[in-house]
Design an enzyme around this catalytic site. Structure first.
Site, short mmCIF file in Angstrom:
data_model
loop_
_atom_site.label_atom_id
_atom_site.label_comp_id
_atom_site.label_asym_id
_atom_site.label_seq_id
_atom_site.Cartn_x
_atom_site.Cartn_y
_atom_site.Cartn_z
CD GLU A 79 -2.96 1.43 2.59
OE1 GLU A 79 -2.55 -0.02 2.92
OE2 GLU A 79 -3.56 1.96 2.44
CB THR A 126 -4.59 3.76 9.05
OG1 THR A 126 -3.50 2.46 7.68
CG2 THR A 126 -3.64 4.33 9.12
CG ASP A 177 -3.27 -2.63 4.20
OD1 ASP A 177 -1.81 -1.75 4.47
OD2 ASP A 177 -4.37 -2.34 3.67
CG ASP A 183 -7.45 -2.46 1.36
OD1 ASP A 183 -7.22 -1.64 2.68
OD2 ASP A 183 -7.74 -1.63 0.79
CB ILE A 217 -1.15 -0.68 9.32
CG1 ILE A 217 -0.07 -0.76 10.17
CG2 ILE A 217 -3.10 -0.25 11.47
CD1 ILE A 217 0.62 0.39 11.13
CG ASP A 218 -7.59 -3.45 5.87
OD1 ASP A 218 -7.53 -2.39 5.48
OD2 ASP A 218 -7.92 -4.48 6.37
C1 IPD Z 1 -8.88 0.88 4.31
C2 IPD Z 1 -9.92 -0.13 5.49
C3 IPD Z 1 -11.07 0.18 5.70
C4 IPD Z 1 -11.66 0.42 3.19
C5 IPD Z 1 -10.94 1.54 3.59
C6 IPD Z 1 -9.53 0.77 3.34
P1 IPD Z 1 -6.36 1.28 4.78
O1 IPD Z 1 -7.81 0.46 4.19
O2 IPD Z 1 -9.84 -1.36 4.71
O3 IPD Z 1 -12.04 -0.39 5.47
O4 IPD Z 1 -13.22 1.14 3.47
O5 IPD Z 1 -11.14 1.21 1.61
O6 IPD Z 1 -8.43 1.85 2.32
O7 IPD Z 1 -6.49 2.75 4.75
O8 IPD Z 1 -6.83 1.48 6.53
O9 IPD Z 1 -4.97 0.64 5.16
#
Ligand code: IPD
Length: 306
Positions: free
Chosen positions: A71, A95, A90, A244, A92-93
């Site tokens: 990411e 964040t 990813d 993700d 940290i999914d």
């Molecule tokens: C996000 C999370 C969130 C989703 C966003 C993602 P991130 O990832 O998965 O649930 O709604 O579309 O971008 O930015 O925390 O790695």
């Protein structure tokens, strides 16, 4: 695929996930530096970046010939997922959850081969909860996953949690549905989401689907794992990226669930389509539930750039 030892890849990813987990837990979200990407709600922290550096260096050392998509190093319009074995990461999914110390965030580590999910490891360090999947070999959940055997390590439970013959899916009125607003908050994509959320929630006599419940938990990877476990029936999102979903997708597939397009009518969707609808495994009712969900979206169509 035949000559890749997917079990060895899985073992490496689990050890990298635990190392990442220690880094995430050691960070103090109230004092780390935070930046934004697309807009004010698209956040990146120094911890996301540091974890991705560690992960890419560990994976490049272990598997120098594999491609890597992460990411924090992705370049819009340039980075592509090819047929080559590719780690999709990813760091940290969730964040936003992480910066608020809301304990629903994870590291998501996937391997795709021929653009298909082949290994998935998703680890939530706040709950010490590990989800894993290997193509053709099932998926598992483990509590207290980083502890040693005899010191609290949980057993590896095969997914879905309800066993090999998971309950049938009914219609949306009995479904627990996960939706996410994502970071794009304008334009047609946003309108499609807002209209669909409203219709999902509305009473049947007013033309709605009146879903059993809607949740917005903030981590695509953990949403997919919850579907794999059978804790959520459906997860729908447009706008998230391959990193993700890659790991969670493998875990979902191996638990008998299915990923289709978040846009109506497309049963086979691509890893980087950015529009996803996931449904848990069930002894029956999956196809009917997908079709009912697509009907709620109607002629709406989401379209995200790569
Ligand atoms: C996000 C999370 C969130 C989703 C966003 C993602 P991130 O990832 O998965 O649930 O709604 O579309 O971008 O930015 O925390 O790695």
């Amino acid at each position: 695929m035949a000559d890749i030892d997917l079990q060895a890849v899985h073992d490496t990813l689990v050890s990298v996930a635990f190392e990442a987990g220690r880094m995430i837990l050691a960070a103090n979200p109230s004092s780390i530096s935070t930046d934004t990407k697309l807009n004010a709600v698209d956040i990146v922290t120094e911890t996301d970046q540091a974890v991705e550096r560690m992960v890419s260096s560990r994976l490049r050392d272990a598997y120098p010939s594999f491609a890597f998509v992460g990411e924090e190093t992705y370049q819009a319009g340039v980075t592509r997922i090819t047929d080559a074995p590719t780690f999709i990461v990813d760091p940290i999914d969730g964040t936003t959850n992480f910066v608020h110390s809301f304990p629903n965030a994870c590291i998501s580590l996937g391997l795709a081969v021929d653009r298909q999910p082949a290994v998935g490891v998703v680890y939530n360090p706040f709950q010490d909860l590990l989800f894993t999947g290997i193509r053709g070999r099932g998926s598992y959940m483990q509590r207290n996953a980083s502890l040693e055997a005899g010191k609290g390590l949980g057993e590896k439970v095969k997914l879905p949690l309800g066993g090999a013959n998971p309950p049938a899916l009914g219609d949306l009125s009995s479904a627990l549905v996960s939706i996410e607003w994502g970071s794009q908050r304008d334009g047609e994509n946003f309108e499609v989401k807002a209209r669909t959320f409203r219709k999902l929630a509305a009473a049947r006599e007013n033309g709605g689907a009146m879903v059993g419940g809607m949740r917005s938990l903030g981590s695509a990877a953990l949403n997919l794992c919850a579907c794999a476990a059978g804790q959520l029936d459906v997860y729908w999102e447009g706008g998230c990226y391959a990193w993700d979903v890659a790991a969670g997708w493998c875990i979902l597939n191996e638990a008998g669930g299915r990923m289709v397009s978040g846009n109506p009518g497309i049963w086979d969707t691509e890893l980087d389509s950015r529009v996803y609808l996931a449904v848990r495994g069930a002894r029956s009712g999956l196809k009917e539930l997908v079709e009912e969900f697509w009907k709620v979206i109607g002629d709406g169509k989401m379209d995200y750039k790569h």
